[in-house]
Design an enzyme around this catalytic site. Structure first.
Site, short mmCIF file in Angstrom:
data_model
loop_
_atom_site.label_atom_id
_atom_site.label_comp_id
_atom_site.label_asym_id
_atom_site.label_seq_id
_atom_site.Cartn_x
_atom_site.Cartn_y
_atom_site.Cartn_z
CB CYS A 100 -0.97 0.01 1.17
SG CYS A 100 -0.17 0.23 2.78
CB CYS A 120 13.53 1.99 13.85
SG CYS A 120 12.92 2.83 15.30
#
Ligand code: ZN
Length: 137
Positions: A100, A120
């Site tokens: 997406c 992260c």
């Protein structure tokens, strides 16, 4: 296997996502450290909350001490896309969902072996599916 893209307008995303998820995924935001670090150790797969694309597996998660879920490699090479991010004061590589194209977090070169990468990732945009395994290739 190529990933089928999921493209929606911002208005459509706003209907599906919470304001916090929208801010991270579509506006490149970052949740506060410690919001959703998934500290419980369970086996499973972390999916994109917006499009269900598998992003990371529990076996590659490690304790980075940053307060954000941290992984040393993506679920598959095309799970995520990398983009140079020069917006911040520190030059970083942005990690984007391969399906997406939502913003997930950043990758740094100070992770553990074998990859020495530290993905992260914002925990609010991950959906954990307990017990799921990566199909062996
Ligand atoms: Zn996605």
């Amino acid at each position: 296997m190529a990933i089928e893209k999921l493209i929606k307008t911002n208005e459509e995303w706003k209907k599906i996502l919470t304001p916090a998820q929208y801010h991270i995924l579509r506006e490149g935001g970052t949740e506060a450290a410690g919001t959703c670090a998934f500290t419980i150790k369970l086996e499973g797969v972390f999916h994109c909350i917006a499009c269900d694309n598998p992003l990371f597996i529990s076996g590659t998660k490690f304790e980075s001490g940053t307060g954000w879920p941290s992984f040393y490699e993506p679920y598959s090479p095309d799970s995520v896309i990398f983009k140079e991010d020069n917006r911040g004061f520190v030059k970083a590589t942005e990690v984007i969902c391969g399906r997406c194209e939502g913003h997930l977090g950043h990758v740094f070169n100070d992770g553990p072996p074998p990859t020495y990468k530290r993905f992260c990732i914002n925990g609010l945009v991950l959906k954990f599916v307990k017990g799921e395994k990566r199909p062996s290739t």
